[in-house]
Design a protein around this motif. Structure first.
Motif, PDB file in Angstrom:
ATOM      1  N   SER A 171      -6.262  -6.132   0.401  1.00 46.10           N
ATOM      2  CA  SER A 171      -5.384  -6.959  -0.442  1.00 46.10           C
ATOM      3  C   SER A 171      -5.824  -6.955  -1.905  1.00 46.10           C
ATOM      4  CB  SER A 171      -5.329  -8.394   0.085  1.00 46.10           C
ATOM      5  OG  SER A 171      -4.817  -8.389   1.394  1.00 46.10           O
ATOM      6  N   LYS A 201      -4.122 -24.148   0.294  1.00 48.28           N
ATOM      7  CA  LYS A 201      -4.239 -23.167   1.380  1.00 48.28           C
ATOM      8  C   LYS A 201      -5.330 -23.588   2.365  1.00 48.28           C
ATOM      9  CE  LYS A 201      -2.598 -19.007  -1.027  1.00 48.28           C
ATOM     10  NZ  LYS A 201      -2.892 -17.616  -1.382  1.00 48.28           N
ATOM     11  N   ARG A 256      -0.408 -13.820  -4.489  1.00 48.42           N
ATOM     12  CA  ARG A 256      -1.111 -14.840  -3.694  1.00 48.42           C
ATOM     13  C   ARG A 256      -0.387 -16.175  -3.658  1.00 48.42           C
ATOM     14  NH1 ARG A 256      -7.236 -13.544  -5.750  1.00 48.42           N
ATOM     15  NH2 ARG A 256      -7.879 -14.768  -3.968  1.00 48.42           N
ATOM     16  N   LEU A 279      -4.266  -1.857  13.874  1.00 43.71           N
ATOM     17  CA  LEU A 279      -3.599  -2.405  15.060  1.00 43.71           C
ATOM     18  C   LEU A 279      -3.204  -1.336  16.072  1.00 43.71           C
ATOM     19  CD1 LEU A 279      -2.018  -4.455  16.763  1.00 43.71           C
ATOM     20  CD2 LEU A 279      -0.122  -4.200  15.147  1.00 43.71           C
ATOM     21  N   TYR A 314       0.838  -1.213   0.000  1.00 40.24           N
ATOM     22  CA  TYR A 314       0.000   0.000   0.000  1.00 40.24           C
ATOM     23  C   TYR A 314       0.873   1.262   0.000  1.00 40.24           C
ATOM     24  CZ  TYR A 314      -3.231  -3.520   1.908  1.00 40.24           C
ATOM     25  OH  TYR A 314      -3.960  -4.657   2.143  1.00 40.24           O
ATOM     26  N   SER A 332      -7.976 -19.226  -1.620  1.00 36.95           N
ATOM     27  CA  SER A 332      -8.162 -19.372  -3.065  1.00 36.95           C
ATOM     28  C   SER A 332      -7.734 -20.718  -3.626  1.00 36.95           C
ATOM     29  CB  SER A 332      -7.401 -18.254  -3.787  1.00 36.95           C
ATOM     30  OG  SER A 332      -6.017 -18.379  -3.523  1.00 36.95           O
TER      31      SER A 332
HETATM   32  P1  NDP Z   1      -1.423 -12.267   3.585  1.00 37.67           P
HETATM   33  O1  NDP Z   1      -0.392 -13.271   3.900  1.00 37.67           O
HETATM   34  O2  NDP Z   1      -2.795 -12.506   4.081  1.00 37.67           O
HETATM   35  O3  NDP Z   1      -1.451 -12.097   2.001  1.00 37.67           O
HETATM   36  C1  NDP Z   1      -2.542 -11.576   1.325  1.00 37.67           C
HETATM   37  C2  NDP Z   1      -3.576 -12.642   0.940  1.00 37.67           C
HETATM   38  O4  NDP Z   1      -4.766 -11.972   0.535  1.00 37.67           O
HETATM   39  C3  NDP Z   1      -3.193 -13.505  -0.234  1.00 37.67           C
HETATM   40  O5  NDP Z   1      -2.376 -14.597   0.087  1.00 37.67           O
HETATM   41  C4  NDP Z   1      -4.550 -13.936  -0.768  1.00 37.67           C
HETATM   42  O6  NDP Z   1      -5.005 -15.118  -0.119  1.00 37.67           O
HETATM   43  C5  NDP Z   1      -5.489 -12.792  -0.334  1.00 37.67           C
HETATM   44  N1  NDP Z   1      -5.957 -12.032  -1.510  1.00 37.67           N
HETATM   45  C6  NDP Z   1      -7.225 -11.981  -1.939  1.00 37.67           C
HETATM   46  N2  NDP Z   1      -7.327 -11.236  -3.033  1.00 37.67           N
HETATM   47  C7  NDP Z   1      -6.104 -10.802  -3.334  1.00 37.67           C
HETATM   48  C8  NDP Z   1      -5.571  -9.999  -4.366  1.00 37.67           C
HETATM   49  N3  NDP Z   1      -6.350  -9.487  -5.341  1.00 37.67           N
HETATM   50  N4  NDP Z   1      -4.242  -9.750  -4.372  1.00 37.67           N
HETATM   51  C9  NDP Z   1      -3.448 -10.247  -3.409  1.00 37.67           C
HETATM   52  N5  NDP Z   1      -3.910 -11.018  -2.385  1.00 37.67           N
HETATM   53  C10 NDP Z   1      -5.222 -11.298  -2.355  1.00 37.67           C
HETATM   54  O7  NDP Z   1      -0.912 -10.826   4.051  1.00 37.67           O
HETATM   55  P2  NDP Z   1      -0.772 -10.252   5.554  1.00 37.67           P
HETATM   56  O8  NDP Z   1      -1.089 -11.315   6.523  1.00 37.67           O
HETATM   57  O9  NDP Z   1       0.502  -9.515   5.647  1.00 37.67           O
HETATM   58  O10 NDP Z   1      -1.924  -9.171   5.594  1.00 37.67           O
HETATM   59  C11 NDP Z   1      -3.279  -9.559   5.402  1.00 37.67           C
HETATM   60  C12 NDP Z   1      -4.137  -8.338   5.281  1.00 37.67           C
HETATM   61  O11 NDP Z   1      -4.322  -7.764   6.559  1.00 37.67           O
HETATM   62  C13 NDP Z   1      -3.579  -7.242   4.379  1.00 37.67           C
HETATM   63  O12 NDP Z   1      -4.638  -6.673   3.660  1.00 37.67           O
HETATM   64  C14 NDP Z   1      -3.012  -6.278   5.386  1.00 37.67           C
HETATM   65  O13 NDP Z   1      -2.907  -5.006   4.903  1.00 37.67           O
HETATM   66  C15 NDP Z   1      -4.027  -6.396   6.502  1.00 37.67           C
HETATM   67  N6  NDP Z   1      -3.508  -5.962   7.812  1.00 37.67           N
HETATM   68  C16 NDP Z   1      -4.168  -4.961   8.449  1.00 37.67           C
HETATM   69  C17 NDP Z   1      -3.766  -4.528   9.677  1.00 37.67           C
HETATM   70  C18 NDP Z   1      -4.524  -3.455  10.352  1.00 37.67           C
HETATM   71  O14 NDP Z   1      -4.044  -2.926  11.352  1.00 37.67           O
HETATM   72  N7  NDP Z   1      -5.696  -3.079   9.874  1.00 37.67           N
HETATM   73  C19 NDP Z   1      -2.576  -5.085  10.342  1.00 37.67           C
HETATM   74  C20 NDP Z   1      -1.974  -6.187   9.610  1.00 37.67           C
HETATM   75  C21 NDP Z   1      -2.442  -6.597   8.385  1.00 37.67           C
HETATM   76  P3  NDP Z   1      -5.968 -16.112  -0.972  1.00 37.67           P
HETATM   77  O15 NDP Z   1      -5.158 -16.460  -2.179  1.00 37.67           O
HETATM   78  O16 NDP Z   1      -6.231 -17.247  -0.086  1.00 37.67           O
HETATM   79  O17 NDP Z   1      -7.205 -15.310  -1.298  1.00 37.67           O
END
Ligand code: NDP
Length: 336
Positions: free
Chosen positions: A252, A188, A324, A276, A55, A184
């Motif tokens: 994401s 997973k 992903r 957080l 981001y 997805s």
């Molecule tokens: P992840 O390891 O969860 O990676 C992102 C995952 O999102 C992917 O593996 C995928 O899982 C899913 N996804 C779905 N659609 C998309 C897309 N179009 N492009 C990419 N990924 C996609 O990352 P993190 O654990 O580091 O973070 C998870 C989320 O939590 C992020 O959005 C992050 O910004 C947010 N976050 C927010 C916080 C807050 O304070 N609000 C603090 C920490 C994290 P799949 O293939 O299974 O769909």
């Protein structure tokens, strides 16, 4: 007295925002210096990778350019200002700060988001501490503060094999709630199942709302923990039961567009968009949640999967995370 530090250091830098990972540069940059009596310079050893970096790179969240990326690390105090009494050179800490994808990071001695680590800590644990704070504290605070998960509730967890997702699956299951994990791929989903998810839904091949209805006897879920954002918002909304809680905590797939507040009325939905830092801002909150997290990690109750990469390979790591391809947590080894 602080030892002298090298004039330059290796960092991951962006000079401009960009959709493409090509704006990520592994370069030499000036090493931070002690310029005020309360400065502390940490020589980083490990830095956790989080989706949030995408981001900042893309400009979805504002950042002053040029910017060194990174939000968390573990390392050794390398230099301190004249009035620093809390730390001395050689102390080991894990901490939350910007600019941790670097050999050295400057923080202030007033920074609250610091976890002192004993000098005898094993390398393995030191690595874990540099990579668990953001995701661990996110999962831990959100399941109490954003929606206080209760035994017997049906809870939807998106990106269930991802960094935050897999911790949510474990913590929510441990509360005695029924986790419905979404991911997805079947691989997973197998990870999520292994970690305690009772039900799994493949977002690529299955009708999520039809399955949620079937699992919950038509009632819907008590809460959705949705980090996917734009692509998942409507599905999460429909999946919620009357009086359900929508915890929207990530982008994401893109940012959720603005919505009319009246949308919440038909089912009396509570919508929260937490970050957080809002849950660990007070010293007693930081203390409470970090000590709980450490106990869960040290006892082995909370399992996380760590993948190690080199700082110089961050561009490839970001590519994999954003397309992903990853599960669990990636931690960068910083050159010493
Ligand atoms: P992840 O390891 O969860 O990676 C992102 C995952 O999102 C992917 O593996 C995928 O899982 C899913 N996804 C779905 N659609 C998309 C897309 N179009 N492009 C990419 N990924 C996609 O990352 P993190 O654990 O580091 O973070 C998870 C989320 O939590 C992020 O959005 C992050 O910004 C947010 N976050 C927010 C916080 C807050 O304070 N609000 C603090 C920490 C994290 P799949 O293939 O299974 O769909």
């Amino acid at each position: 007295m602080s030892p002298s530090l090298p004039k330059t250091q290796k960092v991951i830098l962006i000079e401009e925002n960009g959709e493409s990972v090509d704006v990520l540069k592994y370069v030499d940059s000036p090493t931070p210096e002690i310029t005020s009596p309360h400065d502390v310079i940490v020589k980083n050893q490990f830095a956790g990778v989080n989706f949030i970096e995408a981001y900042f790179r893309k400009g979805i969240y504002p950042v002053q350019l040029p910017a060194i990326l990174g939000r968390e690390a573990s390392g050794v105090v390398a230099a301190v200002g004249d009035e620093v009494t809390k730390y001395k050179v050689g102390d080991k800490i894990a901490y939350l700060s910007t600019q941790t994808f670097a050999q050295y990071t400057k923080i202030q001695d007033s920074l609250q988001a610091v976890l002192p680590v004993g000098k005898d800590v094993s390398d393995e644990k030191f690595k874990a501490y540099g990579a668990i704070l953001v995701q661990g504290l996110t999962a831990l605070t959100f399941i109490t503060e954003a929606h206080n998960v209760q035994k017997g509730e049906y809870i939807l967890v998106w990106a269930a094999a991802g960094g935050v997702g897999r911790l949510l699956v474990q913590l929510i299951s441990a509360r005695g709630a029924h986790v419905i994990a979404i991911a997805s791929t079947d691989e997973k989903l197998a990870v999520a199942k292994e970690l305690g998810a009772e039900f799994v839904i493949n977002s690529t091949t299955e009708d999520i709302n039809a399955k949620v209805k079937e699992i919950t006897g038509g009632k819907g879920v008590a809460a959705t923990f949705d980090s996917v954002g734009k692509d998942s918002f409507d599905i999460s909304f429909e999946a919620l039961a009357r009086k359900g809680t929508f915890v929207s905590y990530g982008n994401s797939s893109g940012v959720v567009p603005p919505l009319p507040i009246n949308k919440l009325s038909p089912k009396n939905i509570k919508l929260t968009r937490p970050q957080l830092f809002g849950y660990v801002a007070a010293p007693e909150e930081w203390e409470h949640y970090t000590s709980t997290l450490l106990k869960l990690i040290d006892s082995g109750e909370l399992k996380f999967e760590l993948h190690t990469a080199k700082l110089e390979d961050y561009k490839q790591v970001a590519t994999n995370l954003e397309s992903r391809k990853t599960t669990g947590k990636i931690v960068l080894e910083i050159p010493q």
